[in-house]
Design a protein around this motif. Structure first.
Motif, PDB file in Angstrom:
ATOM      1  N   TRP A   1       0.844  -1.187   0.000  1.00 38.13           N
ATOM      2  CA  TRP A   1       0.000   0.000   0.000  1.00 38.13           C
ATOM      3  C   TRP A   1       0.881   1.239   0.000  1.00 38.13           C
ATOM      4  O   TRP A   1       2.031   1.195   0.423  1.00 38.13           O
ATOM      5  CB  TRP A   1      -0.970   0.003   1.180  1.00 38.13           C
ATOM      6  N   GLY A   2       0.311   2.307  -0.510  1.00 38.54           N
ATOM      7  CA  GLY A   2       1.075   3.543  -0.635  1.00 38.54           C
ATOM      8  C   GLY A   2       1.963   3.561  -1.863  1.00 38.54           C
ATOM      9  O   GLY A   2       2.861   4.408  -1.980  1.00 38.54           O
ATOM     10  N   LEU A   3       1.739   2.653  -2.792  1.00 38.11           N
ATOM     11  CA  LEU A   3       2.597   2.524  -3.975  1.00 38.11           C
ATOM     12  C   LEU A   3       2.360   3.665  -4.960  1.00 38.11           C
ATOM     13  O   LEU A   3       1.217   4.038  -5.234  1.00 38.11           O
ATOM     14  CB  LEU A   3       2.322   1.186  -4.647  1.00 38.11           C
ATOM     15  N   SER A   4       3.454   4.218  -5.477  1.00 41.58           N
ATOM     16  CA  SER A   4       3.345   5.291  -6.472  1.00 41.58           C
ATOM     17  C   SER A   4       4.433   5.131  -7.515  1.00 41.58           C
ATOM     18  O   SER A   4       5.320   4.266  -7.405  1.00 41.58           O
ATOM     19  CB  SER A   4       3.480   6.664  -5.791  1.00 41.58           C
ATOM     20  N   LEU A   5       4.379   5.986  -8.530  1.00 43.94           N
ATOM     21  CA  LEU A   5       5.384   5.948  -9.596  1.00 43.94           C
ATOM     22  C   LEU A   5       6.777   6.306  -9.091  1.00 43.94           C
ATOM     23  O   LEU A   5       7.776   6.027  -9.756  1.00 43.94           O
ATOM     24  CB  LEU A   5       4.988   6.903 -10.726  1.00 43.94           C
ATOM     25  N   ASP A   6       6.854   6.898  -7.914  1.00 38.79           N
ATOM     26  CA  ASP A   6       8.155   7.261  -7.350  1.00 38.79           C
ATOM     27  C   ASP A   6       8.894   6.056  -6.768  1.00 38.79           C
ATOM     28  O   ASP A   6      10.099   6.129  -6.523  1.00 38.79           O
ATOM     29  CB  ASP A   6       7.974   8.305  -6.239  1.00 38.79           C
ATOM     30  N   HIS A   7       8.179   4.969  -6.524  1.00 37.12           N
ATOM     31  CA  HIS A   7       8.796   3.817  -5.886  1.00 37.12           C
ATOM     32  C   HIS A   7       9.512   2.921  -6.893  1.00 37.12           C
ATOM     33  O   HIS A   7       9.072   2.760  -8.034  1.00 37.12           O
ATOM     34  CB  HIS A   7       7.759   3.007  -5.106  1.00 37.12           C
ATOM     35  N   THR A   8      10.605   2.342  -6.439  1.00 33.89           N
ATOM     36  CA  THR A   8      11.462   1.490  -7.267  1.00 33.89           C
ATOM     37  C   THR A   8      11.508   0.082  -6.681  1.00 33.89           C
ATOM     38  O   THR A   8      11.001  -0.157  -5.575  1.00 33.89           O
ATOM     39  CB  THR A   8      12.887   2.062  -7.295  1.00 33.89           C
ATOM     40  N   PRO A   9      12.132  -0.866  -7.387  1.00 35.52           N
ATOM     41  CA  PRO A   9      12.298  -2.198  -6.788  1.00 35.52           C
ATOM     42  C   PRO A   9      12.984  -2.160  -5.427  1.00 35.52           C
ATOM     43  O   PRO A   9      12.688  -2.985  -4.565  1.00 35.52           O
ATOM     44  CB  PRO A   9      13.144  -2.936  -7.834  1.00 35.52           C
ATOM     45  N   ALA A  10      13.876  -1.208  -5.224  1.00 34.01           N
ATOM     46  CA  ALA A  10      14.542  -1.097  -3.926  1.00 34.01           C
ATOM     47  C   ALA A  10      13.538  -0.770  -2.825  1.00 34.01           C
ATOM     48  O   ALA A  10      13.642  -1.277  -1.701  1.00 34.01           O
ATOM     49  CB  ALA A  10      15.627  -0.020  -3.986  1.00 34.01           C
ATOM     50  N   HIS A  11      12.572   0.092  -3.122  1.00 35.08           N
ATOM     51  CA  HIS A  11      11.545   0.400  -2.126  1.00 35.08           C
ATOM     52  C   HIS A  11      10.703  -0.835  -1.810  1.00 35.08           C
ATOM     53  O   HIS A  11      10.354  -1.081  -0.648  1.00 35.08           O
ATOM     54  CB  HIS A  11      10.639   1.523  -2.638  1.00 35.08           C
ATOM     55  N   LEU A  12      10.369  -1.614  -2.835  1.00 33.67           N
ATOM     56  CA  LEU A  12       9.591  -2.829  -2.606  1.00 33.67           C
ATOM     57  C   LEU A  12      10.377  -3.802  -1.721  1.00 33.67           C
ATOM     58  O   LEU A  12       9.821  -4.394  -0.788  1.00 33.67           O
ATOM     59  CB  LEU A  12       9.229  -3.500  -3.931  1.00 33.67           C
TER      60      LEU A  12
END
Length: 385
Positions: free
Chosen positions: A359-370
Motif C-alpha cells: 500500500w502507498g505505492l506510487s510511480l516514485d517507488h522502485t524495486p529497492a523500495h519494494l
C-alpha cells in the motif's frame, strides 16, 4: 563416540554429525520441494523426503575421515502438524499434506462460526489451523474418502521418519499436542474428538510416546540403506519449534526465543497450560509435560523473502538485502502486508483468507523500495488484508 542428527524441515533437510564434545564434524543438506498442485494446497512426496534423508546422511558420513569415532546414536527432529498418511504396511497412501496447507479453510470457517474452535482452544490450548490433522482428516472425509479407506495411521513428518528408521508407528507428545492432546494425561482427549465430530478418526491416531519412550533401535534394513551400524538407538526429539527452544537453552518458565524460518515463531516457556483469553497460537507439551511451550507460529515466514527474490530478480536473499538497504527506513511511505501463504494466517490471529499486498505505492517507488518494504513488514504488527 559421535552422534548423527537429522532435521527434516519444510524447505531443507539437514544432517549433522557431532563428536562427543559437541563439536561439528560433518554437515550435509538438500532442499525439499513443496508441491502445490491446486491453489491453496501444500504437499510433499513422502518418499522424496525419505530419499533426502538418505542422501544427507550418506553425504555427511562420507565427510568423516578414516578412524573417526563411530556413530553410537541417531537423533532427529522435523516439521510439525500436517497429515502424513500411511497404510497398514507403513507405505504412503498419497503425498503428505503439510502444516501450511489451506484446503480446509472453509471447514475452519464453519467450526469458527459454530464456536467449535473457541471451545477446543479453551480445552486444549491450541487454535486449529487448516494444516492441522483434525482439519485435514475432516476435509479428506468430505472430499477424498477413498484416501482414508486406504490409510491406517495419520503421522507427522517425525512419525514418518521414526517409522522408516525403526519400524515403530508412534508420535511424540509435542507433535500430538495440537489438536487432540489432554495436557493433564498426555493422551488423546475423547471429548475433543467428539467436539470436532471426529470420533470416527480415532483409529487413525498413533500411539503417543512420553518423554522417556521416544527411543527405538534402527532396523537392519534401514541401517544398511543409510550406511550405519545395525542396532543403533534412534531418538525422536520434540518437533522442530520445540527442539529449537531446547537447543537455544529456552527450558525454564519465562524464557523465550524467536525462530526465523519457513515459519516465524515466537515462543515462551510456562509452568502450565494457559488457555484463558482470546484464542491464539498453540500450547505444546514440553519436557515431559513438566512445562508448556506457548508458541505463535506464523504461516508466512522466510518464503516471503524467496518470493521477493523471484519477483524482484534478486539472485539470493543477500542480494535482496543489499537492494533494500539502498533506500532509507520507511521505504518512502511504502508498506507491505506479508500474508502470502495461500492458507492465510494462523498467528497472532487466525484468518484463512488473509492475503498480502503493498500500500502507498506510487510511480516514485522502485524495486529497492519494494524490497525495503518486504524486510520491514512484521506479521505480528500488520493487520489482515
Amino acid at each position: 563416540m559421535s552422534v548423527l542428527t537429522i532435521d527434516v524441515g519444510t524447505s531443507v533437510i539437514k544432517t549433522v554429525v557431532f563428536d562427543g564434545r559437541g563439536q561439528e564434524l560433518a554437515v550435509a543438506r538438500i532442499g525439499t520441494e513443496v508441491l502445490r498442485p491446486r491453489p491453496g494446497w501444500a504437499e510433499q512426496d513422502m518418499d522424496a523426503v525419505w530419499n533426502g534423508v538418505v542422501f544427507t546422511v550418506r553425504s555427511a558420513l562420507s565427510q568423516l575421515g578414516p578412524g573417526h569415532d563411530p556413530v553410537w546414536l541417531v537423533a532427529f527432529t522435523a516439521q510439525g502438524d500436517g497429515c502424513w498418511l500411511v497404510d497398514g504396511d507403513g507405505r504412503p497412501t498419497g503425498p503428505a499434506i503439510l502444516w501450511s496447507d489451506g484446503r480446509a479453510g472453509d471447514l475452519l470457517a464453519r467450526w469458527s462460526a459454530d464456536g467449535v474452535l473457541t471451545e477446543a482452544y479453551h480445552r486444549n490450548g491450541s487454535l486449529t489451523s487448516s494444516g492441522m490433522p483434525n482439519a485435514v482428516l475432516s476435509w479428506l472425509a468430505e472430499h477424498d474418502p477413498g484416501r482414508l479407506e486406504r490409510s491406517r495411521t495419520a503421522l507427522t513428518a517425525a512419525g514418518w521418519l521414526f517409522l522408516r528408521l525403526t519400524g515403530v508407528t508412534a508420535i511424540d507428545e509435542s507433535d500430538a499436542s495440537a489438536p487432540f492432546l489432554d495436557h493433564s494425561t498426555g493422551d488423546y482427549d475423547p471429548g475433543l474428538l467428539d467436539l470436532f465430530g471426529m470420533r470416527w478418526a480415532e483409529r487413525f491416531l498413533p500411539r503417543v510416546l512420553g518423554e522417556h519412550e521416544r527411543i527405538a533401535e534402527i532396523t537392519r534394513h534401514t541401517a544398511a540403506e543409510l550406511g550405519l551400524p545395525a542396532g543403533l538407538p534412534v531418538v525422536m526429539a520434540p518437533y522442530d519449534i520445540a527442539a529449537t527452544a531446547r537447543g537455544a537453552g529456552v527450558v525454564n518458565p519465562g524464557q523465550a526465543c524467536t525462530i526465523l524460518g519457513t515459519t516465524l515463531c515466537t515462543e515462551i516457556v510456562s509452568r502450565r497450560m494457559d488457555a484463558s483469553g482470546e484464542p491464539c497460537g498453540i500450547n505444546i507439551a514440553y519436557r515431559g509435560r513438566e512445562r508448556v511451550l506457548r508458541a505463535f507460529p506464523t504461516l508466512s515466514g522466510t518464503e516471503v523473502l524467496d518470493w521477493a527474490c523471484r519477483t524482484l530478480a534478486a539472485e539470493h536473499p543477500a542480494a535482496l538485502s543489499e537492494l533494500a538497504f539502498s533506500v532509507g527506513p520507511g521505504a518512502d511511505g511504502l508498506g507491505f502486508l506479508p500474508y502470502l501463504s495461500p492458507a492465510g494466517e494462523r498467528a497472532p490471529f487466525l484468518d484463512p483468507r488473509a492475503r498480502g499486498g503493498f500500500w502507498g505505492l506510487s510511480l516514485d517507488h522502485t524495486p529497492a523500495h519494494l524490497a525495503r518494504a518486504v524486510f520491514e513488514a512484521c506479521p505480528s504488527r500488520s493487520g489482515t488484508a
